[in-house]
Write a protein that holds these residues in place. Structure first.
Motif, PDB file in Angstrom:
ATOM      1  N   GLY A  14       0.828  -1.217   0.000  1.00 17.35           N
ATOM      2  CA  GLY A  14       0.000   0.000   0.000  1.00 17.35           C
ATOM      3  C   GLY A  14       0.850   1.250   0.000  1.00 17.35           C
ATOM      4  O   GLY A  14       0.557   2.222   0.695  1.00 17.35           O
ATOM      5  N   GLY A  18      -0.419   7.827   1.341  1.00 18.16           N
ATOM      6  CA  GLY A  18      -0.485   7.907   2.796  1.00 18.16           C
ATOM      7  C   GLY A  18       0.751   7.422   3.542  1.00 18.16           C
ATOM      8  O   GLY A  18       1.889   7.755   3.195  1.00 18.16           O
ATOM      9  N   ILE A  39      -2.356  -2.082  -6.523  1.00 20.56           N
ATOM     10  CA  ILE A  39      -3.357  -3.123  -6.789  1.00 20.56           C
ATOM     11  C   ILE A  39      -3.697  -3.164  -8.276  1.00 20.56           C
ATOM     12  O   ILE A  39      -3.512  -4.178  -8.927  1.00 20.56           O
ATOM     13  CB  ILE A  39      -4.651  -2.896  -5.984  1.00 20.56           C
ATOM     14  N   VAL A  66      -2.726  -7.822  -1.922  1.00 20.52           N
ATOM     15  CA  VAL A  66      -2.309  -8.671  -0.791  1.00 20.52           C
ATOM     16  C   VAL A  66      -3.360  -9.711  -0.411  1.00 20.52           C
ATOM     17  O   VAL A  66      -3.063 -10.627   0.354  1.00 20.52           O
ATOM     18  CB  VAL A  66      -1.904  -7.854   0.460  1.00 20.52           C
ATOM     19  N   ASN A  92       1.539  -2.644   5.495  1.00 16.92           N
ATOM     20  CA  ASN A  92       0.841  -1.368   5.683  1.00 16.92           C
ATOM     21  C   ASN A  92      -0.544  -1.333   5.048  1.00 16.92           C
ATOM     22  O   ASN A  92      -1.420  -0.617   5.532  1.00 16.92           O
ATOM     23  CB  ASN A  92       1.715  -0.247   5.081  1.00 16.92           C
ATOM     24  N   VAL A 115      -7.809  -7.951   3.568  1.00 14.87           N
ATOM     25  CA  VAL A 115      -6.694  -7.013   3.365  1.00 14.87           C
ATOM     26  C   VAL A 115      -5.874  -6.892   4.653  1.00 14.87           C
ATOM     27  O   VAL A 115      -4.655  -7.091   4.658  1.00 14.87           O
ATOM     28  CB  VAL A 115      -7.187  -5.602   2.950  1.00 14.87           C
ATOM     29  N   TYR A 158     -12.904  -3.605  11.413  1.00 14.04           N
ATOM     30  CA  TYR A 158     -11.568  -2.996  11.515  1.00 14.04           C
ATOM     31  C   TYR A 158     -10.924  -3.378  12.853  1.00 14.04           C
ATOM     32  O   TYR A 158      -9.763  -3.811  12.893  1.00 14.04           O
ATOM     33  CB  TYR A 158     -11.700  -1.479  11.379  1.00 14.04           C
ATOM     34  N   ALA A 190      -4.870   9.091  14.851  1.00 16.84           N
ATOM     35  CA  ALA A 190      -5.421   9.754  13.656  1.00 16.84           C
ATOM     36  C   ALA A 190      -4.292  10.436  12.880  1.00 16.84           C
ATOM     37  O   ALA A 190      -3.663  11.367  13.376  1.00 16.84           O
ATOM     38  CB  ALA A 190      -6.465  10.772  14.070  1.00 16.84           C
ATOM     39  N   THR A 193      -4.183  11.274   6.285  1.00 16.47           N
ATOM     40  CA  THR A 193      -4.006  10.497   5.046  1.00 16.47           C
ATOM     41  C   THR A 193      -5.370  10.324   4.367  1.00 16.47           C
ATOM     42  O   THR A 193      -6.413  10.589   4.972  1.00 16.47           O
ATOM     43  CB  THR A 193      -3.451   9.078   5.326  1.00 16.47           C
ATOM     44  N   ILE A 195      -7.205   7.798   3.980  1.00 16.74           N
ATOM     45  CA  ILE A 195      -8.172   6.915   4.649  1.00 16.74           C
ATOM     46  C   ILE A 195      -9.129   7.738   5.523  1.00 16.74           C
ATOM     47  O   ILE A 195     -10.245   7.316   5.825  1.00 16.74           O
ATOM     48  CB  ILE A 195      -7.437   5.828   5.486  1.00 16.74           C
TER      49      ILE A 195
HETATM   50  P1  NAP Z   1      -4.459   4.949   2.576  1.00 16.77           P
HETATM   51  O1  NAP Z   1      -3.768   6.125   1.981  1.00 16.77           O
HETATM   52  O2  NAP Z   1      -5.856   4.641   2.178  1.00 16.77           O
HETATM   53  O3  NAP Z   1      -3.506   3.694   2.390  1.00 16.77           O
HETATM   54  C1  NAP Z   1      -3.956   2.386   2.304  1.00 16.77           C
HETATM   55  C2  NAP Z   1      -3.166   1.738   1.212  1.00 16.77           C
HETATM   56  O4  NAP Z   1      -3.472   0.332   1.187  1.00 16.77           O
HETATM   57  C3  NAP Z   1      -3.524   2.296  -0.171  1.00 16.77           C
HETATM   58  O5  NAP Z   1      -2.339   2.554  -0.890  1.00 16.77           O
HETATM   59  C4  NAP Z   1      -4.312   1.160  -0.813  1.00 16.77           C
HETATM   60  O6  NAP Z   1      -4.214   1.132  -2.205  1.00 16.77           O
HETATM   61  C5  NAP Z   1      -3.628  -0.041  -0.168  1.00 16.77           C
HETATM   62  N1  NAP Z   1      -4.413  -1.248  -0.284  1.00 16.77           N
HETATM   63  C6  NAP Z   1      -5.728  -1.430   0.012  1.00 16.77           C
HETATM   64  N2  NAP Z   1      -6.097  -2.688  -0.283  1.00 16.77           N
HETATM   65  C7  NAP Z   1      -4.997  -3.314  -0.768  1.00 16.77           C
HETATM   66  C8  NAP Z   1      -4.749  -4.617  -1.270  1.00 16.77           C
HETATM   67  N3  NAP Z   1      -5.724  -5.538  -1.318  1.00 16.77           N
HETATM   68  N4  NAP Z   1      -3.492  -4.916  -1.695  1.00 16.77           N
HETATM   69  C9  NAP Z   1      -2.510  -3.999  -1.671  1.00 16.77           C
HETATM   70  N5  NAP Z   1      -2.693  -2.737  -1.221  1.00 16.77           N
HETATM   71  C10 NAP Z   1      -3.925  -2.410  -0.781  1.00 16.77           C
HETATM   72  O7  NAP Z   1      -4.521   5.112   4.166  1.00 16.77           O
HETATM   73  P2  NAP Z   1      -3.371   5.156   5.281  1.00 16.77           P
HETATM   74  O8  NAP Z   1      -3.907   5.965   6.367  1.00 16.77           O
HETATM   75  O9  NAP Z   1      -2.057   5.502   4.699  1.00 16.77           O
HETATM   76  O10 NAP Z   1      -3.388   3.637   5.798  1.00 16.77           O
HETATM   77  C11 NAP Z   1      -2.236   2.829   5.873  1.00 16.77           C
HETATM   78  C12 NAP Z   1      -2.361   1.884   7.061  1.00 16.77           C
HETATM   79  O11 NAP Z   1      -2.361   2.640   8.260  1.00 16.77           O
HETATM   80  C13 NAP Z   1      -3.634   1.043   7.080  1.00 16.77           C
HETATM   81  O12 NAP Z   1      -3.328  -0.277   7.472  1.00 16.77           O
HETATM   82  C14 NAP Z   1      -4.479   1.731   8.126  1.00 16.77           C
HETATM   83  O13 NAP Z   1      -5.385   0.839   8.744  1.00 16.77           O
HETATM   84  C15 NAP Z   1      -3.403   2.197   9.088  1.00 16.77           C
HETATM   85  N6  NAP Z   1      -3.830   3.277   9.965  1.00 16.77           N
HETATM   86  C16 NAP Z   1      -4.106   4.507   9.483  1.00 16.77           C
HETATM   87  C17 NAP Z   1      -4.505   5.508  10.359  1.00 16.77           C
HETATM   88  C18 NAP Z   1      -4.819   6.890   9.907  1.00 16.77           C
HETATM   89  O14 NAP Z   1      -5.347   7.686  10.709  1.00 16.77           O
HETATM   90  N7  NAP Z   1      -4.518   7.289   8.679  1.00 16.77           N
HETATM   91  C19 NAP Z   1      -4.632   5.222  11.714  1.00 16.77           C
HETATM   92  C20 NAP Z   1      -4.358   3.950  12.167  1.00 16.77           C
HETATM   93  C21 NAP Z   1      -3.948   2.988  11.290  1.00 16.77           C
HETATM   94  P3  NAP Z   1      -5.302   1.938  -3.095  1.00 16.77           P
HETATM   95  O15 NAP Z   1      -5.132   3.378  -2.749  1.00 16.77           O
HETATM   96  O16 NAP Z   1      -4.943   1.580  -4.499  1.00 16.77           O
HETATM   97  O17 NAP Z   1      -6.641   1.401  -2.686  1.00 16.77           O
END
Ligand code: NAP
Length: 257
Positions: A14, A18, A39, A66, A92, A115, A158, A190, A193, A195
């Protein structure tokens, strides 16, 4: 590039956006060659590769969903065949789906668990199998969430996925320790990004959240990346089985009325 991760190869899932993108950029700055996965649409991943190469680093792009077992193997194989090794795995990739518990569909449950949990599980398995065969140590870094430990009503899928990731990390830290493989979680609160795009667009909701964060702001993806770089480096060599909370104090902010 010279740095703490010189000579290392990292796979970051991912990593087109973000937190994943910030981690890839930071690991590359510290000297690691990086595999950036996407993806379907390669544009965002290409953006990460371009940023890394413009800064003097090395990165390749690989298509890998993934949730698809064959893609997990392909992603790790690509690191070995194109970059010569795979020393660091950052699980990630993650998604979340909002729904009252009584309305959660099987499709939503499968999407989130596939995922966030199954993907990390079997990608780690593919990563470890290659390290076992090569007799090399390694680092697994999972991006879980404060919700590996903290409730999040209406996001039960989640929470189930991230809570399971916490136990998976603890279990693998013990089982893989004798192979020289460390396993740790980073649990962001938080972070600013994509998400969180709905939250960021809803000012009253955002303000209410900020009021619960002792440091009074959202975190930055680069701040998560700094902890990932530490865990990937020799500085983090003796750390395994731990979760690093990166939440501005959110999870500790309980007050008696
Ligand atoms: P994000 O920008 O939406 O990143 C998620 C990434 O995962 C995207 O690049 C997405 O690709 C990819 N992804 C989704 N499904 C996938 C798959 N089947 N195979 C490969 N890649 C896949 O959001 P983020 O905030 O950076 O999230 C990254 C991680 O941090 C996540 O695990 C999230 O749960 C965790 N997290 C985030 C926060 C927050 O506040 N931002 C807080 C706690 C935890 P596409 O864009 O192409 O869909």
């Amino acid at each position: 590039m010279a740095g703490r991760l010189e000579g290392k190869v990292a796979v970051i899932t991912g990593s087109g956006s973000g937190i994943g993108q910030a981690i890839a950029e930071r690991l590359a700055q510290e000297g690691a060659d990086c595999v950036i996965d996407y993806i379907v649409e390669p544009e965002e991943a290409q953006g990460t590769v371009s940023k890394i190469t413009a800064a003097g680093g090395k990165a390749v792009m690989v298509q890998a969903d993934v949730t698809v077992m064959a893609d997990c193997t392909k992603l790790i194989e690509a690191a070995w065949s194109q970059l010569g090794s795979c020393d660091i795995l950052v699980n990630n990739a993650g998604i979340e789906k909002h729904a009252d518990f009584v309305d959660v569909t099987e499709a939503d449950y499968d999407a989130v668990m596939n995922v966030n949990l199954k993907g990390a599980f079997f990608l780690t398995q593919a990563f470890v199998r290659k390290l076992r065969d090569a007799k090399k140590p390694g680092r697994v870094i999972n991006i879980s969430s404060v919700h590996e430990d903290m409730v999040f009503p209406h996001f039960s899928t989640y929470c189930a996925s991230k809570g399971a990731m916490r136990m998976l990390m603890r279990d693998l830290a013990v089982e893989l320790g004798p192979m020289g493989i460390t396993v740790n979680n980073i649990a962001p609160g938080a972070i600013n990004t994509p998400i969180n795009k709905n939250l960021l667009a809803d000012k009253p909701k955002l303000d209410a959240l900020l009021a619960t964060i002792p440091l009074g702001r959202l975190g930055k993806p680069e701040e998560v990346a700094g902890v990932a770089a530490f865990l990937a480096s020799e500085d983090g060599a003796y750390v395994t089985g731990s979760t690093y909370f990166l939440d501005g104090g959110l999870i500790r902010n309980y007050h008696e009325q």
